[in-house]
Design a protein around this motif. Structure first.
Motif, PDB file in Angstrom:
ATOM      1  N   PHE A  88      35.405  25.141  43.354  1.00  0.00           N
ATOM      2  CA  PHE A  88      35.892  26.279  42.652  1.00  0.00           C
ATOM      3  C   PHE A  88      35.658  27.700  43.417  1.00  0.00           C
ATOM      4  O   PHE A  88      34.470  27.777  43.771  1.00  0.00           O
ATOM      5  N   ILE A  89      36.643  28.096  43.863  1.00  0.00           N
ATOM      6  CA  ILE A  89      36.387  29.389  44.944  1.00  0.00           C
ATOM      7  C   ILE A  89      36.987  30.372  43.988  1.00  0.00           C
ATOM      8  O   ILE A  89      38.101  30.631  43.650  1.00  0.00           O
ATOM      9  N   GLY A  90      36.189  31.541  44.064  1.00  0.00           N
ATOM     10  CA  GLY A  90      36.692  32.853  43.511  1.00  0.00           C
ATOM     11  C   GLY A  90      36.381  32.839  42.022  1.00  0.00           C
ATOM     12  O   GLY A  90      35.914  31.981  41.551  1.00  0.00           O
ATOM     13  N   ARG A  91      37.251  33.954  41.481  1.00  0.00           N
ATOM     14  CA  ARG A  91      37.162  33.922  39.910  1.00  0.00           C
ATOM     15  C   ARG A  91      35.463  33.983  39.286  1.00  0.00           C
ATOM     16  O   ARG A  91      35.539  33.547  38.287  1.00  0.00           O
ATOM     17  N   THR A 119      32.029  36.559  32.839  1.00  0.00           N
ATOM     18  CA  THR A 119      32.496  37.073  31.658  1.00  0.00           C
ATOM     19  C   THR A 119      32.589  36.121  30.550  1.00  0.00           C
ATOM     20  O   THR A 119      32.193  36.205  29.328  1.00  0.00           O
ATOM     21  N   VAL A 120      33.257  34.993  30.614  1.00  0.00           N
ATOM     22  CA  VAL A 120      33.219  33.878  29.922  1.00  0.00           C
ATOM     23  C   VAL A 120      31.859  33.475  29.307  1.00  0.00           C
ATOM     24  O   VAL A 120      31.763  33.210  28.250  1.00  0.00           O
ATOM     25  N   ALA A 121      30.942  33.169  30.366  1.00  0.00           N
ATOM     26  CA  ALA A 121      29.619  32.677  30.073  1.00  0.00           C
ATOM     27  C   ALA A 121      28.831  33.626  29.288  1.00  0.00           C
ATOM     28  O   ALA A 121      28.139  33.376  28.148  1.00  0.00           O
ATOM     29  N   ASP A 122      28.882  34.859  29.728  1.00  0.00           N
ATOM     30  CA  ASP A 122      28.144  35.883  28.720  1.00  0.00           C
ATOM     31  C   ASP A 122      28.905  36.100  27.477  1.00  0.00           C
ATOM     32  O   ASP A 122      27.848  36.412  26.567  1.00  0.00           O
ATOM     33  N   THR A 123      29.971  36.081  27.199  1.00  0.00           N
ATOM     34  CA  THR A 123      30.524  36.016  25.931  1.00  0.00           C
ATOM     35  C   THR A 123      30.077  34.865  25.034  1.00  0.00           C
ATOM     36  O   THR A 123      29.821  34.901  23.829  1.00  0.00           O
ATOM     37  N   LEU A 124      30.167  33.528  25.761  1.00  0.00           N
ATOM     38  CA  LEU A 124      29.808  32.441  24.861  1.00  0.00           C
ATOM     39  C   LEU A 124      28.472  32.568  24.477  1.00  0.00           C
ATOM     40  O   LEU A 124      27.939  31.976  23.525  1.00  0.00           O
TER      41      LEU A 124
END
Length: 268
Positions: free
Chosen positions: A173-176, A182-187
């Protein structure tokens, strides 16, 4: 203690650089307080790692001792402008991230190369096969220690440590990184019970969500699980698909939804 910490990190850097270079190693990059080094021989890298751990342990730190985790892997890499890239560089980084402060880890290939080339008082112990974050193939991990160095550590921070059924990914998994964070913090926010990623087909929603699950595993005591609903065309089969992912089976006359709620009630 900012002043003390600054001095301690400076001494840490000196010890690592001296230990690497005095054993034939080449520091090709530093990232924060991490040193990335290359050696012509695996045995030289191991001797350097042991010497550095001995030096760190002998140092009279003013506050809490600095503990360094280390990992050694052997393979080929692409060199560009003095830096190294490639799958083997990613593998040693993931191996290092699975360890704990004061621990020296070897990949299976490196263990084969140093076997029989270490001092008699150096012990190499198998920690078994582990799935590491973002790597498709498991790695047989070994730990190196010697008298005077810590030998007992908590379980490795690998995918084996936490319950999960996350599928192994064939590509790195490269980049992003920003999207993952953002997704982990929101969850992780207490009020968020469900987070939906939307977008057109092929944009990588599933791959992103799987990466978030992998990166967040150690934040959830009872792990993370993947439920594939792509083959499901009838809503009656959604609940059985979820239950199957957790290994929950119907019992007697009790509805499956009740069995599933009972199973999940005390899970994080």
């Amino acid at each position: 203690h900012p002043q003390t910490m600054r001095r301690a990190l400076s001494r840490h850097d000196d010890l690592l650089r001296q230990g690497i270079e005095s054993h034939g190693g080449y520091v090709f990059k530093t990232v924060g307080d991490a040193f990335c080094a290359a050696f012509a021989q695996a045995a030289d890298a191991l001797v350097a790692a042991l010497a550095i751990q001995e030096g760190l342990l002998a140092e009279e730190w003013r506050e809490t001792p600095i503990r360094v985790r280390m990992a050694l892997h052997t393979g080929e890499a692409d060199e560009r402008e003095g830096d190294y890239f490639g799958p083997d560089v990613n593998r040693v980084a993931r191996l290092m991230s699975a360890g704990h402060g004061g621990q020296i880890l070897l990949s299976g290939l490196t263990e084969q190369l140093v076997r029989g080339q270490v001092r008699e008082d150096v012990a190499i112990r198998s920690l078994g096969s582990h799935r590491l974050k973002d790597l498709g193939n498991p790695e047989h991990v070994y730990q190196v220690t010697e008298p005077g160095l810590q030998a007992d550590f908590p379980p490795l921070n690998s995918l084996n440590t936490y319950p999960n059924n996350l599928p192994a990914q064939r590509t790195s998994f490269i980049g992003r990184e920003e999207e993952v964070t953002t997704v982990a913090d929101t969850l992780a926010r207490p009020e968020v019970r469900l987070l939906t990623l939307t977008g057109s087909g092929g944009t990588g929603k599933t791959r992103l969500s799987l990466q978030v699950a992998v990166e967040s595993l150690n934040s959830y005591e009872d792990g993370a699980f993947f439920v594939t609903l792509a083959p499901v065309s009838d809503s009656d089969f959604v609940l059985p698909a979820i239950a199957q992912s957790f290994g929950v089976r119907p019992s007697g006359n009790r509805p499956l939804v009740e069995r599933l709620k009972e199973y999940l009630a005390d899970k994080q």
